[in-house]
Write a protein that holds these residues in place. Structure first.
Motif, PDB file in Angstrom:
ATOM      1  N   THR A 188      22.164  29.077 -22.171  1.00 55.59           N
ATOM      2  CA  THR A 188      22.927  30.231 -22.432  1.00 55.59           C
ATOM      3  C   THR A 188      22.570  31.421 -21.768  1.00 55.59           C
ATOM      4  OG1 THR A 188      22.802  29.755 -24.713  1.00 55.59           O
ATOM      5  CG2 THR A 188      23.514  31.778 -24.313  1.00 55.59           C
ATOM      6  N   ALA A 189      21.325  31.899 -21.495  1.00 55.98           N
ATOM      7  CA  ALA A 189      20.958  32.827 -20.359  1.00 55.98           C
ATOM      8  C   ALA A 189      21.662  32.591 -18.943  1.00 55.98           C
ATOM      9  CB  ALA A 189      19.511  32.996 -20.520  1.00 55.98           C
ATOM     10  N   VAL A 190      21.476  31.370 -18.560  1.00 55.12           N
ATOM     11  CA  VAL A 190      21.875  31.086 -17.292  1.00 55.12           C
ATOM     12  C   VAL A 190      23.493  31.083 -17.083  1.00 55.12           C
ATOM     13  CG1 VAL A 190      22.422  29.100 -15.524  1.00 55.12           C
ATOM     14  CG2 VAL A 190      20.150  29.292 -16.738  1.00 55.12           C
ATOM     15  N   ARG A 191      24.229  30.496 -18.386  1.00 54.16           N
ATOM     16  CA  ARG A 191      25.755  30.664 -18.072  1.00 54.16           C
ATOM     17  C   ARG A 191      26.207  32.285 -18.292  1.00 54.16           C
ATOM     18  NH1 ARG A 191      27.418  29.970 -23.752  1.00 54.16           N
ATOM     19  NH2 ARG A 191      25.902  28.771 -23.711  1.00 54.16           N
ATOM     20  N   LEU A 192      25.534  33.119 -19.030  1.00 54.81           N
ATOM     21  CA  LEU A 192      25.924  34.610 -18.915  1.00 54.81           C
ATOM     22  C   LEU A 192      25.262  35.374 -17.700  1.00 54.81           C
ATOM     23  CD1 LEU A 192      24.920  35.064 -22.891  1.00 54.81           C
ATOM     24  CD2 LEU A 192      27.151  34.727 -21.682  1.00 54.81           C
ATOM     25  N   LYS A 193      24.482  34.671 -17.003  1.00 65.26           N
ATOM     26  CA  LYS A 193      23.914  35.089 -15.813  1.00 65.26           C
ATOM     27  C   LYS A 193      23.006  36.428 -16.182  1.00 65.26           C
ATOM     28  CE  LYS A 193      27.463  33.858 -12.308  1.00 65.26           C
ATOM     29  NZ  LYS A 193      28.369  33.220 -13.396  1.00 65.26           N
TER      30      LYS A 193
ATOM     31  N   ASP B 285      19.197  36.676  -9.942  1.00 63.22           N
ATOM     32  CA  ASP B 285      20.728  37.051 -10.448  1.00 63.22           C
ATOM     33  C   ASP B 285      20.341  36.379 -11.901  1.00 63.22           C
ATOM     34  OD1 ASP B 285      21.572  38.069  -8.164  1.00 63.22           O
ATOM     35  OD2 ASP B 285      22.622  36.233  -7.540  1.00 63.22           O
ATOM     36  N   GLY B 286      19.688  35.336 -12.134  1.00 68.05           N
ATOM     37  CA  GLY B 286      19.598  34.591 -13.450  1.00 68.05           C
ATOM     38  C   GLY B 286      18.273  34.792 -14.106  1.00 68.05           C
ATOM     39  N   PRO B 287      18.290  33.934 -15.251  1.00 64.38           N
ATOM     40  CA  PRO B 287      16.764  33.720 -15.607  1.00 64.38           C
ATOM     41  C   PRO B 287      15.920  33.101 -14.826  1.00 64.38           C
ATOM     42  CG  PRO B 287      18.274  32.380 -16.749  1.00 64.38           C
ATOM     43  CD  PRO B 287      19.273  33.197 -15.766  1.00 64.38           C
ATOM     44  N   VAL B 288      14.432  33.581 -15.197  1.00 62.60           N
ATOM     45  CA  VAL B 288      13.325  33.103 -14.473  1.00 62.60           C
ATOM     46  C   VAL B 288      12.237  32.726 -15.369  1.00 62.60           C
ATOM     47  CG1 VAL B 288      11.949  33.464 -12.405  1.00 62.60           C
ATOM     48  CG2 VAL B 288      13.952  34.347 -12.097  1.00 62.60           C
ATOM     49  N   ILE B 289      11.651  31.364 -15.121  1.00 63.31           N
ATOM     50  CA  ILE B 289      10.680  31.191 -15.962  1.00 63.31           C
ATOM     51  C   ILE B 289       9.434  31.151 -15.177  1.00 63.31           C
ATOM     52  CG2 ILE B 289       9.273  29.116 -16.845  1.00 63.31           C
ATOM     53  CD1 ILE B 289      11.714  28.239 -18.551  1.00 63.31           C
ATOM     54  N   ILE B 290       8.217  31.622 -15.741  1.00 60.90           N
ATOM     55  CA  ILE B 290       6.940  31.852 -14.962  1.00 60.90           C
ATOM     56  C   ILE B 290       5.926  30.980 -15.771  1.00 60.90           C
ATOM     57  CG2 ILE B 290       5.144  33.129 -13.901  1.00 60.90           C
ATOM     58  CD1 ILE B 290       7.004  35.419 -13.466  1.00 60.90           C
ATOM     59  N   ASP B 291       5.488  30.028 -15.195  1.00 59.88           N
ATOM     60  CA  ASP B 291       4.523  29.216 -16.185  1.00 59.88           C
ATOM     61  C   ASP B 291       3.092  29.442 -15.619  1.00 59.88           C
ATOM     62  OD1 ASP B 291       3.110  27.134 -17.369  1.00 59.88           O
ATOM     63  OD2 ASP B 291       3.565  25.671 -15.858  1.00 59.88           O
TER      64      ASP B 291
END
Length: 558
Positions: free
Chosen positions: A458-463, A531-537
């Motif tokens: 959803t976050a990717v789709r909404l940028k 531009d979009g979401p980022v995950i930091i593990d």
């Protein structure tokens, strides 16, 4: 000539009249008329339809809107399991004071009494998870039902309202005009006699302390609270949901947060105080049996709702009125020359020294992992006062609540009433929609993240540029360390590994990994440029979790 509309169109116009901006949800046959009319509405102010990946998460996003704005977020789902999947989201919102309106599709009216496809007693089911639960039987009642649900959701202690919508009611004809925008109710004022009594109690107290709770964190209450502290210096302890009511200007009055375990600086101060002024405090945040074990000499309760009375919480004075206006009147009533005694100042200075040293401890994590405090302290350097940080449930949540500072209300979000897993990413989506030009950082454990991790799509789709931190250790660790303390062994808390960098990439998001403070700082900087979401593990070493329960009373380890 009468203007005839479909029920769903009248419902949408009612949302427009109450300035609803979004509807989050999952489609289905019993609610598709509403989704069609939302998608293809010719009304310029019609709410934007945002499809989520699970009904529970859609409810969490709507609740995030409610917490951040004070106005109900709206979630819409289909019948049967579509409705039942809302229970946890609405229950959490109601417990934690977040206004939400849930619209649940239902079978046609002539199928309600039949054991048929997706027919469940939705109204009855939701009556235990929400403040109000109704089923509309006539299309002409839709606007009234929605407007009353809106009023209920924001009145008193905010929470969830549920409306069951039979499909033939949504598609039926409406001839009745829609309800107009709600008018704000007149706020009640505190009597002068009451204010005089409060002033005397403060003047006679040796160590008065303010306990700032969830309903102290609205914008107008926080402003009134700051005006009070500008005139008189009073020590303040925040609950987790009261986080951020203390700004930079009044940092010397701040003595930490309380919640969960009774072993914090704030607990010590509440224990030593002979007058606790509870402002907007709700027992679901931190029960009085935890912080008021010794029963304080006096308690003043200032709130918009009546307090729940228990053997451990029987305030000597209850002010049930508008909090902001009460604080403003109290500020005017307090004398200019009021100040604490020298002995109280010395007592607070001793506590201050201990409090300020909380973050200055030796951290020694295993190679390839980070110590919780190193994560918190690194994150602290990468946020500003406009950043919104949402926090899931787990051991990370305790470290964040105790050590991470925020200086604006409702910019550090916790689920403390229900401690519901999976809220962080949905809340972050809500925050980025409400505050599109501000940083939004979501903090989860590897256990809680996958409760709602599908909303990464959803976050990717909404940028949406949301930065998602995952504290990764391979356990439901908040349960693990408490089991270890209680039983000397653990059970049912281990799960398998997930490569969260690849997980992010599979959704079209950016995936990064950080194993030390410099890598985390660089990753946080890089994440803000995407531009979009980022995950930091972040592999984390929780060996020092014993610090979370130090000095813990045996009867409170639960």
């Amino acid at each position: 000539m009468t203007n005839v509309k479909r029920g769903s169109q009248a419902l949408i116009q009612s949302m427009i009249n109450q300035q609803v901006k979004y509807v989050f949800g999952i489609p289905g046959a019993k609610v598709d008329q509403l989704f069609e009319d939302l998608k293809y509405s010719d009304q310029p102010n019609a709410p934007k339809l945002i499809v989520a990946r699970h009904e529970q998460n859609a409810a969490f996003i709507a609740a995030g809107i409610g917490r951040l704005t004070g106005k109900p977020g709206v979630v819409a789902t289909t019948s049967g399991p579509g409705v039942s999947n809302l229970v946890t989201g609405l229950m959490t919102a109601t417990a934690e004071g977040d206004p939400v309106i849930a619209l649940g599709g239902q079978v046609p009216r002539d199928d309600l009494a039949r054991y048929t496809h997706q027919s469940i007693p939705s109204k009855e089911l939701m009556s235990v998870a929400s403040k109000s639960s109704v089923e509309v039987q006539d299309s002409n009642n839709l606007s009234e039902a929605f407007t009353n649900a809106y009023s209920t959701a924001i009145s008193g202690k905010p929470g969830a309202s549920f409306i069951s919508l039979p499909s033939d009611v949504l598609s039926g004809n409406v001839t009745r005009p829609e309800m107009q925008k709600l008018q704000a109710p007149e706020q009640t004022q505190t009597f002068a006699k009451t204010l005089t009594q409060i002033v005397k109690m403060i003047q006679n107290a040796k160590l008065p302390v303010i306990l700032a709770g969830m309903r102290a964190s609205s914008e107008n209450v926080t402003e009134a609270f700051h005006n009070l502290l500008a005139k008189v210096s009073l020590s303040v302890v925040e609950t987790y949901q009261g986080a951020g009511v203390i700004s930079h200007k009044f940092e010397n009055d701040y003595f930490g947060r309380v919640g969960l375990f009774r072993n914090q600086i704030g607990d010590t101060l509440l224990k030593q105080s002979d007058l606790v002024i509870a402002i907007g405090y709700d027992p679901v945040e931190y029960e009085a049996r935890n912080w008021n074990v010794e029963h304080n000499d006096q308690i003043i309760n200032i709130d918009t709702v009546a307090p729940e009375l228990t053997a451990d919480y029987q305030p000597d004075m209850v002010i049930e009125s508008d909090i902001a206006s009460t604080l403003a009147a109290l500020t005017d009533a307090l004398p200019e020359d009021y100040q604490l005694s020298q002995s109280a100042v010395a007592q607070l200075a001793k506590l201050r020294e201990e409090f300020d040293g909380q973050n200055d401890v030796k951290t020694d994590a295993k190679p390839g992992t980070m110590h919780p405090l190193d994560i918190v302290n690194t994150l602290q350097t990468k946020v500003d006062d406009d950043t919104t940080v949402t926090v899931d449930i787990g051991s990370h949540y305790i470290w964040m609540a105790r050590h991470f500072r925020i200086y604006r209300p409702r910019h550090l979000l916790f689920s403390n009433g229900m401690q519901t897993l999976g809220v962080s990413l949905p809340w972050a989506i809500a925050a980025k929609l409400v505050r599109p030009n501000e940083k939004v950082i979501s903090v989860s454990g590897d256990g809680g993240f996958l409760f709602s991790g599908q909303e990464l799509e959803t976050a990717v789709r909404l940028k949406l540029n949301i930065v998602q931190l995952i504290w990764n250790d391979g356990y439901y660790d908040m349960v693990k360390f408490q089991e270890q303390a209680k039983y000397g062994k653990i059970a049912g808390v281990k799960f398998g590994p997930v490569d969260y960098v690849k997980y992010a990439e599979s959704f079209g998001a950016k995936g990064l990994r950080a194993t030390n403070a410099s890598e985390l700082a660089a990753a946080l900087d890089q994440a803000q440029q995407e531009d979009g979401p980022v995950i930091i593990d972040i592999p984390v070493d929780y060996s020092d979790n014993i610090e979370l329960k130090s000095a813990l009373l045996p009867d409170l380890l639960n």
